[in-house]
Design a protein around this motif. Structure first.
Motif, PDB file in Angstrom:
ATOM      1  N   LEU A  78      23.094  15.086 -51.129  1.00  4.07           N
ATOM      2  CA  LEU A  78      21.700  15.408 -50.852  1.00  4.07           C
ATOM      3  C   LEU A  78      20.890  14.118 -50.730  1.00  4.07           C
ATOM      4  O   LEU A  78      21.002  13.223 -51.561  1.00  4.07           O
ATOM      5  CB  LEU A  78      21.121  16.281 -51.969  1.00  4.07           C
ATOM      6  CG  LEU A  78      21.861  17.603 -52.226  1.00  4.07           C
ATOM      7  CD1 LEU A  78      21.245  18.330 -53.415  1.00  4.07           C
ATOM      8  CD2 LEU A  78      21.848  18.482 -50.992  1.00  4.07           C
ATOM      9  N   CYS A  79      20.090  14.033 -49.693  1.00  7.82           N
ATOM     10  CA  CYS A  79      19.170  12.913 -49.513  1.00  7.82           C
ATOM     11  C   CYS A  79      17.829  13.332 -50.104  1.00  7.82           C
ATOM     12  O   CYS A  79      17.263  14.349 -49.686  1.00  7.82           O
ATOM     13  CB  CYS A  79      19.046  12.584 -48.034  1.00  7.82           C
ATOM     14  SG  CYS A  79      17.943  11.194 -47.680  1.00  7.82           S
ATOM     15  N   LEU A  80      17.333  12.577 -51.077  1.00  5.94           N
ATOM     16  CA  LEU A  80      16.161  13.003 -51.838  1.00  5.94           C
ATOM     17  C   LEU A  80      14.861  12.469 -51.248  1.00  5.94           C
ATOM     18  O   LEU A  80      14.749  11.289 -50.931  1.00  5.94           O
ATOM     19  CB  LEU A  80      16.293  12.549 -53.293  1.00  5.94           C
ATOM     20  CG  LEU A  80      17.576  12.952 -54.023  1.00  5.94           C
ATOM     21  CD1 LEU A  80      17.495  12.545 -55.486  1.00  5.94           C
ATOM     22  CD2 LEU A  80      17.857  14.437 -53.889  1.00  5.94           C
ATOM     23  N   ARG A  85       5.525  16.239 -59.467  1.00 11.34           N
ATOM     24  CA  ARG A  85       6.535  15.714 -58.535  1.00 11.34           C
ATOM     25  C   ARG A  85       7.274  16.874 -57.892  1.00 11.34           C
ATOM     26  O   ARG A  85       7.770  17.772 -58.573  1.00 11.34           O
ATOM     27  CB  ARG A  85       7.525  14.804 -59.252  1.00 11.34           C
ATOM     28  CG  ARG A  85       8.763  14.458 -58.390  1.00 11.34           C
ATOM     29  CD  ARG A  85       9.581  13.335 -58.989  1.00 11.34           C
ATOM     30  NE  ARG A  85       8.846  12.073 -58.882  1.00 11.34           N
ATOM     31  CZ  ARG A  85       9.266  10.932 -59.433  1.00 11.34           C
ATOM     32  NH1 ARG A  85      10.391  10.911 -60.142  1.00 11.34           N
ATOM     33  NH2 ARG A  85       8.564   9.834 -59.296  1.00 11.34           N
ATOM     34  N   ARG A  86       7.358  16.829 -56.567  1.00  7.95           N
ATOM     35  CA  ARG A  86       8.145  17.805 -55.803  1.00  7.95           C
ATOM     36  C   ARG A  86       9.256  17.051 -55.089  1.00  7.95           C
ATOM     37  O   ARG A  86       8.993  16.077 -54.389  1.00  7.95           O
ATOM     38  CB  ARG A  86       7.255  18.533 -54.799  1.00  7.95           C
ATOM     39  CG  ARG A  86       6.114  19.321 -55.438  1.00  7.95           C
ATOM     40  CD  ARG A  86       5.118  19.792 -54.381  1.00  7.95           C
ATOM     41  NE  ARG A  86       4.044  20.595 -54.967  1.00  7.95           N
ATOM     42  CZ  ARG A  86       2.934  20.082 -55.498  1.00  7.95           C
ATOM     43  NH1 ARG A  86       2.763  18.766 -55.522  1.00  7.95           N
ATOM     44  NH2 ARG A  86       2.008  20.882 -55.998  1.00  7.95           N
ATOM     45  N   VAL A  87      10.490  17.503 -55.266  1.00 10.04           N
ATOM     46  CA  VAL A  87      11.648  16.854 -54.646  1.00 10.04           C
ATOM     47  C   VAL A  87      12.326  17.848 -53.713  1.00 10.04           C
ATOM     48  O   VAL A  87      12.602  18.993 -54.103  1.00 10.04           O
ATOM     49  CB  VAL A  87      12.646  16.358 -55.712  1.00 10.04           C
ATOM     50  CG1 VAL A  87      13.870  15.715 -55.052  1.00 10.04           C
ATOM     51  CG2 VAL A  87      11.975  15.356 -56.655  1.00 10.04           C
ATOM     52  N   PRO A 122      13.676  22.826 -51.204  1.00  4.35           N
ATOM     53  CA  PRO A 122      13.199  22.338 -52.499  1.00  4.35           C
ATOM     54  C   PRO A 122      14.337  22.235 -53.507  1.00  4.35           C
ATOM     55  O   PRO A 122      15.237  23.088 -53.531  1.00  4.35           O
ATOM     56  CB  PRO A 122      12.178  23.400 -52.917  1.00  4.35           C
ATOM     57  CG  PRO A 122      12.598  24.642 -52.209  1.00  4.35           C
ATOM     58  CD  PRO A 122      13.173  24.173 -50.898  1.00  4.35           C
ATOM     59  N   LEU A 123      14.317  21.173 -54.301  1.00  8.16           N
ATOM     60  CA  LEU A 123      15.350  20.958 -55.322  1.00  8.16           C
ATOM     61  C   LEU A 123      14.781  21.098 -56.729  1.00  8.16           C
ATOM     62  O   LEU A 123      15.396  21.726 -57.587  1.00  8.16           O
ATOM     63  CB  LEU A 123      15.983  19.573 -55.154  1.00  8.16           C
ATOM     64  CG  LEU A 123      16.698  19.325 -53.824  1.00  8.16           C
ATOM     65  CD1 LEU A 123      17.161  17.880 -53.729  1.00  8.16           C
ATOM     66  CD2 LEU A 123      17.878  20.281 -53.657  1.00  8.16           C
ATOM     67  N   GLU A 124      13.639  20.496 -56.962  1.00  5.80           N
ATOM     68  CA  GLU A 124      13.020  20.619 -58.281  1.00  5.80           C
ATOM     69  C   GLU A 124      11.541  20.312 -58.195  1.00  5.80           C
ATOM     70  O   GLU A 124      11.081  19.656 -57.265  1.00  5.80           O
ATOM     71  CB  GLU A 124      13.699  19.699 -59.311  1.00  5.80           C
ATOM     72  CG  GLU A 124      13.574  18.212 -59.025  1.00  5.80           C
ATOM     73  CD  GLU A 124      12.493  17.494 -59.848  1.00  5.80           C
ATOM     74  OE1 GLU A 124      11.567  18.166 -60.363  1.00  5.80           O
ATOM     75  OE2 GLU A 124      12.563  16.272 -59.952  1.00  5.80           O
ATOM     76  N   ILE A 125      10.808  20.794 -59.190  1.00  6.06           N
ATOM     77  CA  ILE A 125       9.404  20.459 -59.337  1.00  6.06           C
ATOM     78  C   ILE A 125       9.158  20.154 -60.801  1.00  6.06           C
ATOM     79  O   ILE A 125       9.671  20.842 -61.685  1.00  6.06           O
ATOM     80  CB  ILE A 125       8.480  21.601 -58.843  1.00  6.06           C
ATOM     81  CG1 ILE A 125       7.005  21.217 -59.060  1.00  6.06           C
ATOM     82  CG2 ILE A 125       8.822  22.920 -59.499  1.00  6.06           C
ATOM     83  CD1 ILE A 125       6.034  22.196 -58.426  1.00  6.06           C
TER      84      ILE A 125
END
Length: 247
Positions: free
Chosen positions: A192-194, A213-215, A222-225
């Motif tokens: 995964l490219c972040l 932070r939103r990734v 979406p991966l995490e918040i």
């Protein structure tokens, strides 16, 4: 040397059960599921995780202690394997704000499997009332004053594609320490490219600052918040950037 043929039965693992459990636990230590220095889950939790008795877990831990791979002190058992180097010196810290300005600050972190905050669920595309892995981080002074707190929710994509994160579901009891400092490294290892976006706002009627932070990955999934709150009267948030050299 004896030769095997395609019709031969598979070799039988002659190791005692505790030896096999020691090998499985060692695998989790080596792949970073349990980071170096972090306290291992308790015997009861490990017994449930591997489906064996606490006595078997106790014997497996003793095997790892004798090999110098686990150490035990008054705080419990800890992984002693050297950590693998971070892939890039300028990589993001997880969670945002996990490097407190106060060198004496103490970190506390746990994970739970629960319904995330509504705003997190919307950002991650989760259906209402659907649980996910939620990470809670807290940095406190030696006398117990809170400096900063962070709540992170992971998406279904992150848990489906990042094996190291998915394994934490089995120990998401809200009590077992869970430092996920290598979460972003695990995501990159999964291909995964972040991409991240941090927004900063002031908490109303409080001397605190909120960082959200939103990734997401290269496909805009979406991966995490993470929501971080820094108590500005006692702490300071420092942003550091590493830029590549001009070519």
């Amino acid at each position: 040397m004896a030769r095997t043929t395609p019709n031969d039965p598979p070799p039988v693992d002659a190791r005692p059960l505790y030896g096999r459990i020691a090998a499985l636990l060692l695998g989790e230590l080596r792949d970073g599921t349990i980071p170096p220095g972090e306290r291992l889950p308790g015997e009861r939790h490990l017994a449930a995780h591997f489906g064996v008795s606490r006595e078997t877990v106790r014997q497996a831990l003793e095997v790892l202690r004798r090999s110098g791979l686990v150490a035990t002190d008054r705080r419990g058992s800890h992984a002693m394997l050297p950590g693998r180097p971070v892939e890039s010196p300028g990589s993001l810290a997880f969670p945002v704000g996990a490097r407190p300005a106060d060198p004496c600050a103490l970190d506390e972190a746990t994970v739970t499997w629960e319904v995330p905050p509504p705003e997190h669920a919307r950002e991650l595309g989760l259906a209402p009332h659907r649980p996910t892995l939620v990470h809670r981080y807290r940095s406190v002074t030696p006398d117990g004053r809170s400096l900063r707190t962070a709540v992170t929710s992971f998406s279904a994509v992150a848990l489906a594609e990042v094996a190291e994160l998915a394994r934490y579901r089995d120990r998401a009891d809200g009590a077992t320490p869970a430092q996920l400092g290598r979460a972003y490294d695990w995501m990159r290892k999964a291909g995964l490219c972040l991409h991240h976006r941090d927004s900063i706002s002031q908490v109303s009627q409080a001397a605190s600052v909120r960082v959200t932070r939103r990734v997401h990955d290269q496909y805009a999934r979406p991966l995490e918040i993470t929501d971080l709150v820094v108590h500005a009267e006692q702490d300071a948030l420092v942003y550091e950037f590493t830029l590549p050299a001009a070519v």
